[in-house]
Structures are given as structure tokens and as C-alpha cells.
Design an enzyme around this catalytic site. Structure first.
Site, PDB file in Angstrom:
ATOM      1  N   ASP A 229     -14.754   3.433   8.172  1.00  0.00           N
ATOM      2  CA  ASP A 229     -13.929   4.008   7.103  1.00  0.00           C
ATOM      3  C   ASP A 229     -14.033   3.112   5.866  1.00  0.00           C
ATOM      4  O   ASP A 229     -13.050   2.858   5.179  1.00  0.00           O
ATOM      5  CB  ASP A 229     -12.475   4.129   7.566  1.00  0.00           C
ATOM      6  CG  ASP A 229     -11.601   4.922   6.586  1.00  0.00           C
ATOM      7  OD1 ASP A 229     -12.149   5.746   5.825  1.00  0.00           O
ATOM      8  OD2 ASP A 229     -10.375   4.702   6.570  1.00  0.00           O
TER       9      ASP A 229
ATOM     10  N   GLU B  76      -6.950  -3.497  -3.859  1.00  0.00           N
ATOM     11  CA  GLU B  76      -8.039  -2.626  -3.472  1.00  0.00           C
ATOM     12  C   GLU B  76      -9.052  -2.505  -4.616  1.00  0.00           C
ATOM     13  O   GLU B  76      -8.658  -2.375  -5.782  1.00  0.00           O
ATOM     14  CB  GLU B  76      -7.519  -1.218  -3.129  1.00  0.00           C
ATOM     15  CG  GLU B  76      -6.637  -1.148  -1.889  1.00  0.00           C
ATOM     16  CD  GLU B  76      -5.150  -1.259  -2.228  1.00  0.00           C
ATOM     17  OE1 GLU B  76      -4.825  -1.656  -3.365  1.00  0.00           O
ATOM     18  OE2 GLU B  76      -4.328  -0.960  -1.350  1.00  0.00           O
TER      19      GLU B  76
ATOM     20  N   PHE C 144     -11.047   1.738  -0.951  1.00  0.00           N
ATOM     21  CA  PHE C 144      -9.644   1.592  -0.569  1.00  0.00           C
ATOM     22  C   PHE C 144      -9.466   0.483   0.471  1.00  0.00           C
ATOM     23  O   PHE C 144      -8.375  -0.048   0.633  1.00  0.00           O
ATOM     24  CB  PHE C 144      -9.105   2.900   0.020  1.00  0.00           C
ATOM     25  CG  PHE C 144      -9.014   4.013  -0.978  1.00  0.00           C
ATOM     26  CD1 PHE C 144      -7.926   4.095  -1.832  1.00  0.00           C
ATOM     27  CD2 PHE C 144     -10.025   4.959  -1.074  1.00  0.00           C
ATOM     28  CE1 PHE C 144      -7.839   5.117  -2.759  1.00  0.00           C
ATOM     29  CE2 PHE C 144      -9.953   5.981  -2.008  1.00  0.00           C
ATOM     30  CZ  PHE C 144      -8.859   6.063  -2.856  1.00  0.00           C
TER      31      PHE C 144
ATOM     32  N   GLY D 215      -3.225 -12.162   8.867  1.00  0.00           N
ATOM     33  CA  GLY D 215      -3.096 -12.992   7.690  1.00  0.00           C
ATOM     34  C   GLY D 215      -2.997 -12.151   6.428  1.00  0.00           C
ATOM     35  O   GLY D 215      -3.627 -11.113   6.321  1.00  0.00           O
ATOM     36  N   LYS D 216      -2.151 -12.608   5.498  1.00  0.00           N
ATOM     37  CA  LYS D 216      -2.029 -11.882   4.228  1.00  0.00           C
ATOM     38  C   LYS D 216      -3.042 -12.449   3.248  1.00  0.00           C
ATOM     39  O   LYS D 216      -3.249 -13.653   3.174  1.00  0.00           O
ATOM     40  CB  LYS D 216      -0.621 -12.031   3.661  1.00  0.00           C
ATOM     41  CG  LYS D 216      -0.427 -11.254   2.376  1.00  0.00           C
ATOM     42  CD  LYS D 216       1.041 -11.067   2.068  1.00  0.00           C
ATOM     43  CE  LYS D 216       1.221 -10.025   0.984  1.00  0.00           C
ATOM     44  NZ  LYS D 216       1.343 -10.561  -0.340  1.00  0.00           N
TER      45      LYS D 216
ATOM     46  N   GLY E 293       0.812  -1.215   0.000  1.00  0.00           N
ATOM     47  CA  GLY E 293       0.000   0.000   0.000  1.00  0.00           C
ATOM     48  C   GLY E 293       0.841   1.258   0.000  1.00  0.00           C
ATOM     49  O   GLY E 293       0.686   2.114   0.850  1.00  0.00           O
ATOM     50  N   VAL E 294       1.756   1.353  -0.932  1.00  0.00           N
ATOM     51  CA  VAL E 294       2.691   2.477  -0.995  1.00  0.00           C
ATOM     52  C   VAL E 294       1.941   3.806  -1.104  1.00  0.00           C
ATOM     53  O   VAL E 294       0.950   3.922  -1.807  1.00  0.00           O
ATOM     54  CB  VAL E 294       3.648   2.321  -2.196  1.00  0.00           C
ATOM     55  CG1 VAL E 294       4.654   3.457  -2.232  1.00  0.00           C
ATOM     56  CG2 VAL E 294       4.372   0.992  -2.115  1.00  0.00           C
ATOM     57  N   GLY E 295       2.447   4.802  -0.387  1.00  0.00           N
ATOM     58  CA  GLY E 295       1.853   6.131  -0.453  1.00  0.00           C
ATOM     59  C   GLY E 295       0.750   6.357   0.571  1.00  0.00           C
ATOM     60  O   GLY E 295       0.220   7.438   0.695  1.00  0.00           O
ATOM     61  N   LYS E 296       0.429   5.306   1.320  1.00  0.00           N
ATOM     62  CA  LYS E 296      -0.613   5.445   2.337  1.00  0.00           C
ATOM     63  C   LYS E 296      -0.016   5.975   3.629  1.00  0.00           C
ATOM     64  O   LYS E 296       1.182   5.971   3.833  1.00  0.00           O
ATOM     65  CB  LYS E 296      -1.283   4.097   2.590  1.00  0.00           C
ATOM     66  CG  LYS E 296      -1.840   3.429   1.362  1.00  0.00           C
ATOM     67  CD  LYS E 296      -3.155   4.078   0.946  1.00  0.00           C
ATOM     68  CE  LYS E 296      -3.734   3.410  -0.282  1.00  0.00           C
ATOM     69  NZ  LYS E 296      -4.027   2.012  -0.035  1.00  0.00           N
TER      70      LYS E 296
HETATM   71  N1  LIG Z   1      -4.437  -8.455   5.471  1.00  0.00           N
HETATM   72  C1  LIG Z   1      -3.947  -7.875   4.366  1.00  0.00           C
HETATM   73  N2  LIG Z   1      -3.622  -8.624   3.283  1.00  0.00           N
HETATM   74  C2  LIG Z   1      -3.113  -8.053   2.178  1.00  0.00           C
HETATM   75  N3  LIG Z   1      -2.902  -6.734   2.039  1.00  0.00           N
HETATM   76  C3  LIG Z   1      -3.191  -5.925   3.074  1.00  0.00           C
HETATM   77  C4  LIG Z   1      -3.734  -6.448   4.289  1.00  0.00           C
HETATM   78  N4  LIG Z   1      -3.920  -5.426   5.146  1.00  0.00           N
HETATM   79  C5  LIG Z   1      -3.520  -4.319   4.502  1.00  0.00           C
HETATM   80  N5  LIG Z   1      -3.081  -4.589   3.263  1.00  0.00           N
HETATM   81  C6  LIG Z   1      -2.552  -3.614   2.281  1.00  0.00           C
HETATM   82  O1  LIG Z   1      -2.014  -2.497   2.960  1.00  0.00           O
HETATM   83  C7  LIG Z   1      -2.735  -1.312   2.660  1.00  0.00           C
HETATM   84  C8  LIG Z   1      -2.888  -0.444   3.890  1.00  0.00           C
HETATM   85  O2  LIG Z   1      -3.576  -1.167   4.906  1.00  0.00           O
HETATM   86  P1  LIG Z   1      -4.674  -0.452   5.806  1.00  0.00           P
HETATM   87  O3  LIG Z   1      -5.764   0.070   4.955  1.00  0.00           O
HETATM   88  O4  LIG Z   1      -5.044  -1.396   6.880  1.00  0.00           O
HETATM   89  O5  LIG Z   1      -3.791   0.702   6.428  1.00  0.00           O
HETATM   90  P2  LIG Z   1      -3.977   2.286   6.528  1.00  0.00           P
HETATM   91  O6  LIG Z   1      -2.710   2.775   7.058  1.00  0.00           O
HETATM   92  O7  LIG Z   1      -5.191   2.606   7.271  1.00  0.00           O
HETATM   93  O8  LIG Z   1      -4.141   2.837   5.104  1.00  0.00           O
HETATM   94  P3  LIG Z   1      -5.090   4.007   4.632  1.00  0.00           P
HETATM   95  O9  LIG Z   1      -4.216   5.180   4.473  1.00  0.00           O
HETATM   96  O10 LIG Z   1      -5.615   3.475   3.321  1.00  0.00           O
HETATM   97  O11 LIG Z   1      -6.189   4.178   5.636  1.00  0.00           O
HETATM   98  C9  LIG Z   1      -4.060  -1.801   2.105  1.00  0.00           C
HETATM   99  O12 LIG Z   1      -4.633  -0.859   1.241  1.00  0.00           O
HETATM  100  C10 LIG Z   1      -3.657  -3.081   1.396  1.00  0.00           C
HETATM  101  O13 LIG Z   1      -3.116  -2.803   0.126  1.00  0.00           O
HETATM  102 MG   LIG Z   2      -7.010   3.531   7.606  1.00  0.00          MG
HETATM  103 MG   LIG Z   3      -6.840   1.706   4.508  1.00  0.00          MG
END
Ligand SMILES: Nc1ncnc2c1ncn2[C@@H]1O[C@H](COP(=O)(O)OP(=O)(O)OP(=O)(O)O)[C@@H](O)[C@H]1O
Ligand SMILES: [Mg+2]
Ligand SMILES: [Mg+2]
Length: 292
Positions: free
Chosen positions: A215, A179, A219, A173-174, A87-90
Site C-alpha cells: 500500500d 506525509e 500517504f 516509535g514516533k 492522521g485525522v480523517g483516516k
Molecule cells: N510511527 C509514526 N510516527 C509518526 N506518525 C505516524 C506514525 N505512524 C503513523 N503515523 C501517522 O498516522 C497516520 C495513520 O497511520 P497509518 O498509515 O499507519 O494508518 P492507517 O489507518 O492505515 O491510515 P490510512 O487510512 O492512511 O491507511 C499516518 O498517516 C501518520 O500521519
Molecule cells: Mg493503511
Molecule cells: Mg496509511
């Protein structure tokens, strides 16, 4: 990193309950190590950005806190390697990890301090009674929270399998998928209307167990080639029961909370599915979810 470096980091971590900057004297005293050695190790830890330094003393950095959590998972013999960032850029830091069982999993570090407290009053609901809220504490609470929600929902609802949690980090778990945001559903060999209603069904199951995602959007739903999906990211989930207690003791304006957040989730979903010809109304789906 040697055991003594971890020890010094843990001393700083604990002392940060009372200090924004932990005085060097306190670190030396609690470490029971030679002061020159402590000073030397602090210098190295600072050079590697595991701690920050000011005239008042030292504090743990995000990297230092990440390191402590990671080290704990390694000591528990749970993970053996850390892989690429997902999830690069998050805003969150999410990585692939390899468990000692050779299974791939996901490691998520919560960074509440960095992304700040703008998520609204639901955070304040459970942070309200804590006077001194450091980012350390706040991000740990959020991770504990997400882990708890996953434990309550899995495996009834399509969410990641909760594996472990420490400090501000959770391991889950992965799941192989991307998305919803990043796929063109018409390119998949699936019934889009059925997918929509299957997601609604998960929201309903979630509600019956006692949670609203909070939320939900394209995404935070992963989908694979077969059209199977997984709902992720429960850091800001709202406990229905918790809100009901609030409803009893607080005046009218709070009554909107559950309805507001659930309708917002449903609205986000409908907005995404609109381009695929789904034209249900928010109220109708809402009534279906809450069982009216
Ligand atoms: N269980 C999982 N299996 C595979 N990929 C995952 C899993 N959990 C998260 N990811 C990947 O990591 C990204 C970020 O995870 P998540 O949405 O939980 O974090 P976030 O920091 O809240 O991000 P955001 O800024 O989108 O709110 C997801 O968009 C997805 O691509
Ligand atoms: Mg989030
Ligand atoms: Mg998220």
C-alpha cells in the site's frame, strides 16, 4: 473502571469466540460474582459504550476492545498518557502516547471490522483456514501481522521502531515528519532525484528481507525538514516467501501476485514523483528491485 469491569469485559471478549452475542447467564456464571452486581456493571458498561446489547446478550464494542488493549499497556507499565489523534480523517485510529520512560510513541488500533475485508486475497491467504472470523480476531491478526513485519524490517529498513503489541493495537516509535502528500518537495532544500532513489533502495531492502509493502503511496511515507523519510503502515504487507509457496501449489494466475503488488507500489511512487520530473519506467525499477 474497576478491576471487576475489566474482568467482565474480558469474559465477554473470550466468549465471543463462540458467540456473536454472549448470553447474560454465561457472563454471570464465568464471573463468579453476584448476578445483581454483574447486571449493574453491564448496564454501566453499556451506558459508556464499552459493550453493545441485544436481546441475545452482550458483545464487546470497538471502544471496549480499545479499552482492554490500552489497559494492558498501562498494566505493563509501558504507557502513562494518551494524547491527540494523528492522521485525522483516516480509517485507522492512531494516537500519540507518552511512554513511562517519558518518550513519545504512536499507538495504532487496527479496525479491520469497520474498514472491512476489501483488501483482497492476501488477507484471505492467512485468514482462509479460520472458519469463524470475527472483527475481533481479524483486527488482532492484522496488528500481529504489522508488528511482525516491523520487527523483521527494523532497523535495516527505514520503518518505525516496533515497541509492543496487544490485541488489535501496536505501539511504535514516533517519527517527526509529515506525509509526502502534504509537502511541496521543491520548498525543501533537498535533491528530489536522490530522495526518489533512496526510497527505491528501501523497497529493494524490504524485498530482500522478504516483504512488499502493498500500500505504498505518498500517504504512507513521512518526510522531515532535512529530507529524511520513513515508510509506515505495513498492515497489508505481502510476504514474498509466503507467496512463493503459494506459487508452487497454485496454478498460473497466482504467479502474478508478487509482480502485481510490487509494480503497483512502484507505479504509485512514480505517479507521485512525476510532477518532480522523475520519468523512470515501472518495469525498470521493478527489475532493479528484484535484482534482475
Ligand atoms: N510511527 C509514526 N510516527 C509518526 N506518525 C505516524 C506514525 N505512524 C503513523 N503515523 C501517522 O498516522 C497516520 C495513520 O497511520 P497509518 O498509515 O499507519 O494508518 P492507517 O489507518 O492505515 O491510515 P490510512 O487510512 O492512511 O491507511 C499516518 O498517516 C501518520 O500521519
Ligand atoms: Mg493503511
Ligand atoms: Mg496509511
Amino acid at each position: 473502571m474497576r478491576d471487576r469491569d475489566w474482568k467482565i469485559l474480558r469474559i465477554i471478549e473470550i466468549s465471543m469466540r463462540h458467540h456473536e452475542w454472549v448470553p447474560v447467564d454465561e457472563i454471570i456464571k464465568k464471573s463468579k460474582l453476584d448476578s445483581n452486581e454483574v447486571l449493574y456493571r453491564l448496564k454501566v458498561l453499556n451506558r459508556h459504550k464499552f459493550v453493545n446489547r441485544s436481546t441475545y446478550g452482550y458483545r464487546l464494542s470497538h471502544k471496549g476492545y480499545d479499552g482492554l488493549a490500552l489497559n494492558t499497556f498501562i498494566k505493563r507499565d509501558l504507557i502513562k498518557a494518551i494524547g491527540n489523534k494523528l492522521g485525522v480523517g483516516k480509517e485507522g485510529d492512531v494516537f500519540t502516547v507518552l511512554l513511562t520512560s517519558n518518550r513519545e510513541a504512536v499507538l495504532k488500533f487496527h479496525k479491520l471490522g469497520r474498514t472491512c475485508f476489501t483488501r483482497g486475497k492476501r488477507y484471505r491467504l492467512y485468514l482462509a483456514d479460520k472458519r469463524h472470523i470475527s472483527w475481533l480476531y481479524a483486527s488482532r491478526l492484522t496488528a500481529e501481522r504489522e508488528f511482525q513485519v516491523l520487527n523483521d524490517l527494523y532497523p535495516v529498513v527505514k520503518v518505525p521502531e516496533p515497541i509492543d503489541q496487544n490485541r488489535h493495537a501496536i505501539i511504535m516509535g514516533k517519527w517527526d515528519g509529515v506525509e509526502l502528500k502534504r509537502v511541496d518537495l521543491t520548498k525543501l532544500d533537498i535533491d528530489i532525484k536522490k530522495l526518489f532513489w533512496d526510497i527505491v533502495e528501501e523497497i529493494k531492502k524490504m524485498y530482500n528481507i522478504g516483504y512488499i509493502h502493498g500500500d505504498l503511496s505518498e500517504f504512507n511515507i513521512l518526510i522531515n525538514e532535512e529530507g529524511d523519510f520513513l515508510i509506515i503502515d505495513f498492515a497489508q504487507a505481502i510476504e514474498v516467501r509466503e507467496d512463493k509457496i503459494v506459487l508452487d501449489i497454485l496454478p498460473g494466475e497466482f504467479k502474478m501476485d508478487i509482480e502485481y503488488y510490487l509494480k503497483r507500489d512502484i507505479g504509485n511512487l512514480l505517479r507521485y514523483f512525476k510532477k518532480y520530473g522523475i520519468r523512470e519506467s515501472v518495469d525498470e525499477i521493478y527489475n532493479y528491485v528484484v535484482g534482475k
